[in-house]
Scaffold this motif. Structure first.
Motif, PDB file in Angstrom:
ATOM      1  N   UNK A 151      27.509 -27.996  68.807  1.00  0.00           N
ATOM      2  CA  UNK A 151      26.407 -27.118  69.178  1.00  0.00           C
ATOM      3  C   UNK A 151      26.204 -27.130  70.691  1.00  0.00           C
ATOM      4  N   UNK A 152      26.005 -25.942  71.227  1.00  0.00           N
ATOM      5  CA  UNK A 152      25.825 -25.799  72.675  1.00  0.00           C
ATOM      6  C   UNK A 152      24.373 -25.475  72.990  1.00  0.00           C
TER       7      UNK A 152
ATOM      8  N   UNK B 269      23.940  -3.693  70.819  1.00  0.00           N
ATOM      9  CA  UNK B 269      22.577  -4.157  70.544  1.00  0.00           C
ATOM     10  C   UNK B 269      22.506  -5.679  70.460  1.00  0.00           C
ATOM     11  N   UNK B 270      23.557  -6.276  69.905  1.00  0.00           N
ATOM     12  CA  UNK B 270      23.605  -7.732  69.804  1.00  0.00           C
ATOM     13  C   UNK B 270      23.630  -8.379  71.183  1.00  0.00           C
ATOM     14  N   UNK B 271      24.285  -7.730  72.132  1.00  0.00           N
ATOM     15  CA  UNK B 271      24.339  -8.252  73.497  1.00  0.00           C
ATOM     16  C   UNK B 271      22.943  -8.370  74.089  1.00  0.00           C
ATOM     17  N   UNK B 272      22.137  -7.319  73.880  1.00  0.00           N
ATOM     18  CA  UNK B 272      20.781  -7.327  74.434  1.00  0.00           C
ATOM     19  C   UNK B 272      19.918  -8.394  73.782  1.00  0.00           C
TER      20      UNK B 272
ATOM     21  N   UNK C 221      27.697 -18.298  72.350  1.00  0.00           N
ATOM     22  CA  UNK C 221      27.770 -17.557  73.608  1.00  0.00           C
ATOM     23  C   UNK C 221      29.150 -17.677  74.241  1.00  0.00           C
ATOM     24  N   UNK C 222      29.806 -18.862  74.048  1.00  0.00           N
ATOM     25  CA  UNK C 222      31.117 -19.072  74.667  1.00  0.00           C
ATOM     26  C   UNK C 222      32.182 -18.138  74.094  1.00  0.00           C
ATOM     27  N   UNK C 223      31.922 -17.547  72.918  1.00  0.00           N
ATOM     28  CA  UNK C 223      32.886 -16.639  72.298  1.00  0.00           C
ATOM     29  C   UNK C 223      32.671 -15.188  72.714  1.00  0.00           C
ATOM     30  N   UNK C 224      31.600 -14.920  73.432  1.00  0.00           N
ATOM     31  CA  UNK C 224      31.288 -13.549  73.826  1.00  0.00           C
ATOM     32  C   UNK C 224      31.897 -13.245  75.187  1.00  0.00           C
TER      33      UNK C 224
ATOM     34  N   UNK D 228      18.214 -15.662  75.893  1.00  0.00           N
ATOM     35  CA  UNK D 228      18.565 -16.606  76.952  1.00  0.00           C
ATOM     36  C   UNK D 228      17.594 -16.492  78.127  1.00  0.00           C
ATOM     37  N   UNK D 229      17.202 -15.261  78.468  1.00  0.00           N
ATOM     38  CA  UNK D 229      16.327 -15.052  79.618  1.00  0.00           C
ATOM     39  C   UNK D 229      14.905 -15.548  79.380  1.00  0.00           C
ATOM     40  N   UNK D 230      14.481 -15.605  78.116  1.00  0.00           N
ATOM     41  CA  UNK D 230      13.096 -15.934  77.789  1.00  0.00           C
ATOM     42  C   UNK D 230      12.598 -17.215  78.452  1.00  0.00           C
TER      43      UNK D 230
END
Length: 561
Positions: free
Chosen positions: A258-259, A360-363, A282-285, A369-371
């Motif tokens: 887990x990251x 949409x998944x990207x957003x 996230x590392x797979x995106x 993450x930004x929260x």
């Protein structure tokens, strides 16, 4: 309010018993001095008392032994007048000995009333006996003071006169205790709210010391620890740095598979707080990425343009408007973005979004993450290539971000919706030929460090040829060319003949007959692969990515007869 009065002498207890106390005050009275007072103070903590009341040295002693609020009974002017009246007709040499809380007011009063009393101040009770013995040797026959002074005076053979506290001082202390209790009640309530918030915080959180011992943890951390084996040895240096510099740091953290995005912040000089935000997957995106340790990228070159670019970047890093970095691929857009991030932030995260691959998944991932991030950089690539509805959502997200999130765009053409943004235009390499030697040597040095290349320099005529070329692929093409030349070089220097041969081959390929669709499917496929490889300067990884195949498949097709 439940209070305990620890009276240093029995007379104080008797006066307090006669007072009419407020209805909301429950007062228990104990007569004790110093060490006995400590025991009563500890007992009061166990029995849920709210506040302790005492006087003089006894109050100072129990204050060190108990965590409850301790209210000091002041020596009032009335108390001093009473004792001075008591000794007024005493035909003896008199001294007043006590702590500064007593002696400061007493000295003033003696001066005003012209009393012949020697005033002596002590700072610890160990000082009392030697001072009294010295006063006795000087002919003093009576000493005024608190319980400690009077008891010591009697054992020394000097008449002791106790400064007693009247009802005014005792009532004043009770009122002070009520105020302290009210304040303590509010503090406890606020602490309870904060502690409950900490326990139920929606992300794992812990407080650790410099030795990595966990001092506090919340429920989510316990759940995380049950799933994964948590060790902090890999982040010990980061924890110490955060405590030492008293600044927050963001670093990646992995527990089993887990990251997490981990924020380390200073709590005090000895402890740091840890907050974990999951980033697994996230590392797979390829559309959303986050970097925690962005290395500063040097702005290579000594031309007037490069000097001007440095000044522009420094100015842009000090303002809060979005910045559009405009230029063709290979003109140093990513280097400019990294420079702006490093200039403004040192420990903050650097996020990247690719508009061309965004969905949409990207957003949703980006928003999550930004929260928790209070400051950092968001770099948006190729937003113009995204779906119009997604562009609208990205702009809406950016408008909601705090001012300390720096927004950067990388565009090939201007994309400015309003005057609320700045633009940084980067020139193609052909328009900054004076910087080509600096870039060429920089790349050559990098290859020497990375690959152990034995090529140490470029002959001057070879450099002239590099500066005369148009470089349609800009810095990317120059880098690949220097790499190829360093591998081909037979000696320690790149020769003009090597450069001329390679550049002529490039120009020949660029002016060759366009791709035709004649022949078999296999032959057409081979021509497509060759052309893409040529456009990518022989970089098989980039060519495979453009062709939508993995590198092993590309290698097999290249070697298939």
């Amino acid at each position: 309010m439940k209070a305990m009065l620890i009276a240093p002498y029995s007379g104080m207890a008797e006066v307090m018993k006669q007072l009419a106390l407020p209805s909301d005050v429950t007062l228990d009275i104990r007569v004790a001095n110093l060490d006995e007072g400590e025991e009563f103070a500890r007992q009061a903590e166990l029995e849920d008392y709210d506040v302790l009341i005492s006087r003089g040295g006894t109050a100072l002693t129990i204050e060190k032994a108990a965590s409850l609020p301790v209210i000091h009974i002041d020596i009032t002017g009335y108390d001093m007048l009473r004792v001075f009246t008591l000794i007024k007709n005493m035909n003896k040499k008199v001294a007043l000995v006590g702590f500064s809380s007593i002696t400061q007011g007493a000295a003033t009063l003696c001066n005003i009333l012209e009393y012949d009393v020697e005033v002596k101040t002590v700072h610890t009770r160990e000082e009392v006996k030697p001072l009294l013995e010295e006063l006795k040797a000087q002919g003093f026959q009576a000493v005024i003071g608190d319980v400690i002074t009077v008891q010591t005076a009697e054992s020394t053979g000097i008449h002791g006169v106790l400064i007693t506290s009247g009802k005014e001082a005792l009532l004043q202390a009770v009122e002070e205790a009520r105020r302290a209790f009210s304040l303590s009640k509010k503090v406890k309530h606020n602490f309870s709210l904060l502690h409950e918030t900490f326990l139920h915080f929606p992300h794992p959180m812990a407080i650790v010391d410099e030795e990595l011992s966990i001092r506090e943890k919340n429920e989510k951390f316990d759940q995380m620890a049950q799933q994964d084996s948590i060790t902090f040895s890999s982040i010990k240096r980061a924890i110490k740095d955060s405590i030492g510099s008293q600044t927050a740091k963001w670093i990646p953290f992995t527990a089993n598979d887990r990251s997490y995005m981990l924020q380390i912040f200073c709590v005090n000089r000895y402890m740091a707080g840890l907050m974990f935000y999951p980033t697994s997957g996230l590392e797979k995106r390829s559309d959303v990425s986050i970097h925690f340790d962005v290395k500063p990228m040097a702005l290579i070159g000594d031309s007037l343009y490069t000097h001007s670019l440095r000044n522009q970047l420094k100015k842009l890093s000090s303002q809060h408007k979005p910045v559009h970095i405009i230029g063709a691929p290979g003109t140093g857009r990513s280097a400019a973005a990294s420079f702006l991030h490093i200039e403004r932030f040192k420990e903050a995260p650097f996020l990247s979004l690719d508009g061309a691959q965004m969905d949409q998944s990207s957003l949703e991932t980006l928003t999550k993450i930004l929260l928790p991030i209070q400051k950092g950089t968001l770099l948006v690539h190729r937003l113009q290539a995204a779906d119009p509805e997604l562009i609208k959502q990205v702009n809406g997200l950016i408008e909601r971000l705090p001012a300390d999130i720096q927004i950067l765009f990388i565009d090939e053409a201007p994309y400015l919706e309003s005057g609320e943004a700045e633009a940084l235009h980067l020139l193609p390499l052909v328009e900054r030929r004076a910087d080509i030697p600096a870039f060429a040597h920089y790349f050559l040095t990098s290859f020497h460090m990375e690959n152990g290349s034995e090529t140490l320099g470029i002959k001057s005529k070879a450099m002239d040829l590099l500066q005369q070329y148009t470089w349609p692929g800009n810095l990317n093409e120059l880098k690949q060319t220097i790499r190829a030349l360093s591998r081909q070089a037979s000696g320690f220097y790149i020769e003009p003949e090597d450069v001329k041969k390679l550049l002529e081959a490039k120009q020949s390929l660029a002016s060759s007959v366009p791709l035709t669709l004649s022949g078999t499917l296999k032959e057409i496929e081979k021509r497509v692969i060759d052309q893409v490889l040529n456009e990518e300067n022989g970089n098989q990884s980039k060519a495979a990515k453009r062709l939508g195949i993995n590198r092993s498949t590309l290698w097999r097709k290249l070697n298939d007869e």
